[in-house]
Design a protein around this motif. Structure first.
Motif, short mmCIF file in Angstrom:
data_model
loop_
_atom_site.label_atom_id
_atom_site.label_comp_id
_atom_site.label_asym_id
_atom_site.label_seq_id
_atom_site.Cartn_x
_atom_site.Cartn_y
_atom_site.Cartn_z
N GLY A 5 0.81 -1.21 0.00
CA GLY A 5 0.00 0.00 0.00
C GLY A 5 0.84 1.25 0.00
O GLY A 5 2.06 1.22 -0.13
N PHE A 6 0.12 2.38 0.18
CA PHE A 6 0.76 3.70 0.12
C PHE A 6 1.10 4.20 1.51
O PHE A 6 0.38 3.91 2.47
CB PHE A 6 -0.19 4.72 -0.53
N PHE A 7 2.15 4.99 1.60
CA PHE A 7 2.52 5.63 2.86
C PHE A 7 3.28 6.91 2.50
O PHE A 7 3.86 7.00 1.41
CB PHE A 7 3.38 4.70 3.73
N PRO A 8 3.28 7.91 3.41
CA PRO A 8 3.97 9.16 3.06
C PRO A 8 5.48 8.94 3.03
O PRO A 8 6.04 8.29 3.92
CB PRO A 8 3.61 10.11 4.21
N ALA A 9 6.11 9.50 1.99
CA ALA A 9 7.55 9.31 1.83
C ALA A 9 8.32 9.91 3.00
O ALA A 9 9.39 9.44 3.35
CB ALA A 9 8.00 9.96 0.52
N SER A 10 7.72 10.94 3.62
CA SER A 10 8.44 11.59 4.72
C SER A 10 8.38 10.76 6.00
O SER A 10 8.97 11.15 6.99
CB SER A 10 7.84 12.97 4.96
N TYR A 11 7.67 9.66 5.99
CA TYR A 11 7.59 8.80 7.17
C TYR A 11 8.62 7.68 7.12
O TYR A 11 8.63 6.81 7.99
CB TYR A 11 6.17 8.22 7.32
N VAL A 12 9.44 7.70 6.09
CA VAL A 12 10.45 6.66 6.00
C VAL A 12 11.80 7.30 5.70
O VAL A 12 11.87 8.46 5.32
CB VAL A 12 10.13 5.63 4.88
#
Ligand SMILES: Nc1nc2c(ncn2[C@@H]2O[C@H](COP(=O)(O)OP(=O)(O)OP(=O)(O)O)[C@@H](O)[C@H]2O)c(=O)[nH]1
Ligand SMILES: [Mg+2]
Length: 714
Positions: A209-216
Motif C-alpha cells: 500500500g501507500f505511505f507518506p515518503a516523509s515517514y520513511v
C-alpha cells in the motif's frame, strides 16, 4: 546460512562480491582488509561514469534511493508530469546522500512463519524483512523487526532479493484510506514505487500500500527532521477515490436516501406556510443546506427565547486536536469522549453546559470538521447539526489547534470554514492552542511559538482579532480552575465586544426557521406523537444521521393549510409517502442483511474461537513437549560430556602407567643383560679354573707318581 562478505571498491565505489578483485573495475584489494559498509557514499561525479563501471542494477538502486529523500529529509514532490515514476527512471540530479545499496545484505527475508518459543526469540512472518544483527553457529540468527529484536532459525529466512530496495519507517503511520499501508517505526519496507505526490508504495510481509515518503528514511540513514512531517494529500485517482477517513465503511454502503419531491409550484410564497417535516423513522437530514429541515429530539432544543445569561460555544478543529478535552476542561467533568486514537473519537455533535460566574456556558463539541478527507456533504451535515444545537446562534467559535505547525490541509480547512460561515465569523472566534504543557516542557512561550510559526497561522489569528489562548488540558486542581476561569473571561470579553450578540448567518437563520416551523407543527398538530420510536431505531438513527436523506412524511396534513393549496399538498404528501415506503423497504432489507451478516459473523467468530482454542492447546502441548525434549537433550548432553571427560582421564592415566611399565621393563632388560654378561664371565672363569685345576692336578699326579716311583726304587 551465511551471507557472503563483500568489499566496497575504493576505486569505483561499487560493492564487489569477491574478496580479491573488484567485480566492477577489476581493481585489486589490499589483502585482509574488508572495507566497512559505507553509510553514506558520495554521489559518483557523473552517473554516466558510474553506469559504465557499475551494473544497471546498482545504478537503478542508487537512483531510486535518492528519490524519496532529499538532504532536508522532506519528500521530493517532484516536478515531473507523470503521476507514478518508476524507480529506475528517476532524474539523476537529486541528492544522492542516501545511497546505501551496500546495506541491503544486512537484511534477510522470512520465508516461513516462526513463533517465539523462548524468551529472546523473535516472531517472524513470511515476507518480513529482518535487519540482521548477528549470525550464530547453532543455526540461529539474531535480527531486528520493527522495535523487536531476537533469535530466529536461519533456515526460516533467505537472503534478500538483490533487485529489491528497502526503506525504514521512522514514524508510525496508520492507514487512512483504502490502499494505504500501516507502518510502524523500525519496519523495513520493500519499496515498490515512489509517486510525485509525496507518497510511496511499498510492501511489508504480504501487505502492500501507500505511505507518506516523509515517514520513511533510507536504511541506516540518520533522521534529519525532528518534527512530525505533514502527510501530503494523496491523489485520489490512483485507486479507490472515496474518502473514508473517520467514517464507517458500513455507512457508506448504505443506500442513499431518495431525493425529496419538489414542488411544482414555482412561486413558493403563494403556497402557504413552509412545509414542515414530520420526523421520519430516521433522522431525516438533507445535504442541501438551504432546504434543510432538522429533526432533532425536542429536549435538544435551545433556540427558544434568547437567554441573556447563556453563552453558547462551538468547538471546531481537526480530529485529535483536543476539542473534547477542552470541552471537558470547561464543563469541569469528563462528559465529552476524549481519547488518543488514529480515528475520529467524536462522531457527532454533542453539547453540555456548565454554570460559572452567574452565567450558563453551553459547550457544543463537533467531530473533526477540518478533516478534508470527509466529504463536503458530511461536513455540511455536521455544520448544520451544530448550528441547530447552538440556536439561535453561537456566541463563540473556539477553533482548537494543536501546538504544531499548521498543515496545508488545516490551512485549507480553516479557509473553508471562514468561507462557510463568512468572514464575520472572525469577530466571534477564539483560537485555542492545546498541549501548552508540551510547549512549557520545551521551554517556549505561546508568543514565541506563534512568532516562529509565522504565516498562515498569524493571518488566521489576525482574522480572529488576535484572540488566542494556550490550554493545557492535562493540568488538574487549582491550576486547571485558574486556567478555565481565564478562558471563560476571554469568552465573556468576546461576547462583550460583540455587545452580547451571538453570531448569525444564512445557515443559522435557516436552521432557526426550520426549527420554529417544526415546533409549531408539533404544538398545533396532532397531539399524538408523530413518530413512534421502535426498538431498533436508535441504531438506525445513528446510521442515517450522516447519510440520512430528505424523505419527510406527514400523515396528517390539515394543519392550517388553505383549501386552495390542498391539492398541491396532497400531491406532495403522496410523493413523500411513497418515498417513505421505499426507504422503509430499504431499511427492512438492510436490517435483514445486517441480521444475516451478524449470524454469519457470529458463526465465523465462534468457529474461529474454537479453532484458535484448539491451536492454542496444541501449541501449549507442543511447547511443553519441546521443553521436555530440550531438558532431556540437555541431560543427555551433560552425560555425554561427563563420559567423554572420564574417557579422557582414563586414557591419560593409562598412558602414564604404560610409560611407567615400559620404563621398568627397559630397566629389567638392562639388568638381565648385565646378569647374563656376569654369568658368562663366571662360566669362563669356571672353565679356566677347571682347566687350571686339572692342569695342576695332572702335574701333581705326575709329581706323586714320580715320588712313588722314587720310593719304590729306594
Ligand atoms: N498533553 C496534552 N494532551 C492533550 C491536550 N488536550 C488534548 N490532549 C490529548 O489529545 C488526544 C485527543 O484529544 P480529544 O479531545 O479526543 O481530541 P478531539 O479533537 O476531540 O478529537 P476527535 O473527537 O477525534 O475529533 C487525547 O488523548 C487527549 O488526552 C493537552 O492540552 N495536553
Ligand atoms: Mg472529540
Amino acid at each position: 546460512m551465511s551471507l557472503p562478505q563483500k568489499k566496497v571498491c575504493k576505486s569505483c565505489g561499487n560493492l564487489s562480491q569477491i574478496l580479491d578483485n573488484c567485480t566492477h573495475c577489476g581493481e585489486k584489494f589490499a589483502d585482509g582488509v574488508v572495507a566497512e559498509r559505507k553509510k553514506k557514499i558520495e554521489p559518483p561525479p557523473e552517473l554516466s561514469v558510474c553506469s559504465e563501471k557499475s551494473t544497471t542494477k546498482d545504478y537503478k538502486m542508487k537512483r531510486s534511493v535518492s528519490l524519496y529523500s532529499t538532504t532536508s529529509g522532506k519528500p521530493n514532490t517532484g516536478t515531473t508530469k507523470h503521476d507514478d515514476i518508476d524507480i529506475s527512471n528517476q532524474a539523476s540530479n537529486r541528492s544522492s546522500n542516501y545511497l546505501n545499496v551496500e546495506l541491503k545484505d544486512n537484511y534477510v527475508e522470512a520465508i516461513r512463519d516462526f513463533d517465539k518459543m523462548r524468551p529472546g526469540d523473535l516472531t517472524i512472518r513470511t515476507g518480513d524483512i529482518i535487519t540482521l544483527i548477528r549470525e550464530h553457529d547453532d543455526g540461529y540468527m539474531e535480527g531486528r523487526l520493527g522495535k523487536e529484536e531476537g533469535f530466529f532459525p536461519a533456515l526460516y529466512v533467505k537472503a534478500c532479493n538483490e533487485q529489491d530496495n528497502y526503506v525504514e519507517a521512522i514514524r508510525d503511520f496508520d492507514k487512512m484510506r483504502p490502499g494505504d499501508l500501516t507502518i510502524r517505526t523500525g519496519d523495513i519496507i520493500t519499496l515498490i514505487r515512489a509517486h510525485d505526490d509525496g507518497y510511496m508504495e511499498g510492501r511489508i510481509g504480504k501487505e502492500e500500500g501507500f505511505f507518506p515518503a516523509s515517514y520513511v528514511k533510507a536504511c541506516n540513514e540518520k533522521e534529519s527532521a525532528p518534527v512530525v512531517p505533514v502527510i501530503p494529500p494523496r491523489k485520489l485517482n490512483r485507486n479507490l477515490s472515496f474518502p473514508t477517513a473517520g467514517l464507517d465503511q458500513e455507512l457508506i454502503d448504505l443506500p442513499l436516501a431518495p431525493p425529496r419531491p419538489i414542488r411544482k409550484d414555482n412561486n413558493c410564497d403563494d403556497v402557504g406556510p413552509a412545509l414542515p417535516p414530520k420526523p421520519s423513522k430516521k433522522n431525516d437530514e438533507t445535504i442541501d443546506t438551504t432546504k434543510r429541515y432538522l429533526s432533532f429530539k425536542k429536549e435538544d432544543q435551545i433556540y427558544n427565547a434568547e437567554n441573556e445569561d447563556e453563552i453558547r460555544i462551538i468547538l471546531l478543529g481537526k480530529t485529535g486536536s483536543g476539542k473534547s478535552a477542552t470541552g471537558n476542561s470547561i464543563v469541569g467533568e469528563k462528559l465529552f469522549k476524549s481519547d488518543i486514537s488514529g480515528k475520529s473519537v467524536t462522531k457527532k455533535c454533542e453539547k453540555f453546559d456548565v454554570r460559572s460566574n452567574g452565567r450558563n456556558f453551553v459547550v457544543i463539541d463537533t467531530p473533526g470538521l477540518f478533516d478534508t478527507t470527509l466529504s463536503q456533504d458530511v461536513v455540511k451535515n455536521e455544520i448544520i447539526r451544530c448550528a441547530d444545537m447552538s440556536l439561535p446562534g453561537p456566541h463563540v467559535f473556539m477553533i482548537v489547534l494543536q501546538i504544531t505547525r499548521l498543515t496545508a490541509e488545516e490551512t485549507d480547512a480553516l479557509e473553508q470554514l471562514f468561507e462557510t460561515f463568512g468572514t464575520s465569523m472572525g469577530k466571534y472566534s477564539l483560537i485555542v492552542f492545546t498541549r501548552s504543557d508540551e510547549l512549557k516542557r520545551a521551554g517556549k512561550s505561546i508568543q514565541s511559538f506563534i512568532e516562529e510559526t509565522g504565516s498562515p497561522l498569524t493571518d488566521f489569528i489576525r482574522k480572529c482579532k488576535d484572540r488566542y489562548f494556550a490550554m493545557d488540558n492535562t493540568t488538574t486542581g487549582q491550576a486547571k480552575s485558574q486556567m478555565v476561569t481565564e478562558l471563560l473571561k476571554v469568552i465573556e470579553d468576546i461576547v462583550k465586544d460583540n455587545n452580547g450578540h451571538h453570531f448569525t448567518n444564512k445557515i443559522i437563520n435557516e436552521a432557526c426557521q426550520a426549527r420554529k416551523a417544526y415546533d409549531a407543527l408539533i404544538e398545533t398538530d396532532d397531539p399524538q406523537p408523530l413518530y413512534i420510536k421502535d426498538e431498533d431505531e436508535e441504531g438506525f438513527a445513528d446510521d442515517f444521521d450522516v447519510y440520512g436523506g430528505d424523505s419527510v412524511s406527514v400523515d396528517s396534513h390539515d394543519s392550517g393549510v388553505s383549501m386552495s393549496n390542498q391539492p398541491i399538498y396532497d400531491e406532495i404528501y403522496e410523493g413523500y409517502n411513497s418515498k417513505e415506503n421505499e426507504i422503509k423497504n430499504l431499511i427492512d432489507k438492510t436490517q435483514s442483511k445486517i441480521k444475516s451478516n451478524e449470524t454469519i459473523r457470529n458463526r465465523l467468530q465462534e468457529q474461529n474461537e474454537n479453532d484458535m482454542a484448539k491451536i492454542d492447546s496444541q501449541l501449549t502441548k507442543k511447547k511443553k513437549e519441546a521443553i521436555e525434549i530440550k531438558a532431556d537433550l540437555d541431560r543427555v548432553t551433560n552425560h555425554c560430556r561427563m563420559l567423554e571427560q572420564q574417557r579422557r582421564d582414563l586414557e591419560c592415566k593409562t598412558r602414564n602407567e604404560i610409560q611407567e611399565y615400559d620404563f621398568e621393563l627397559k630397566q629389567l632388560h638392562k639388568r638381565r643383560r648385565e646378569y647374563q654378561n656376569r654369568k658368562a664371565g663366571l662360566e669362563r672363569k669356571k672353565i679356566e679354573s677347571r682347566q687350571k685345576i686339572s692342569k695342576e692336578s695332572a702335574s701333581l699326579q705326575t709329581k706323586i707318581n714320580t715320588l712313588q716311583n722314587g720310593c719304590l726304587i729306594m
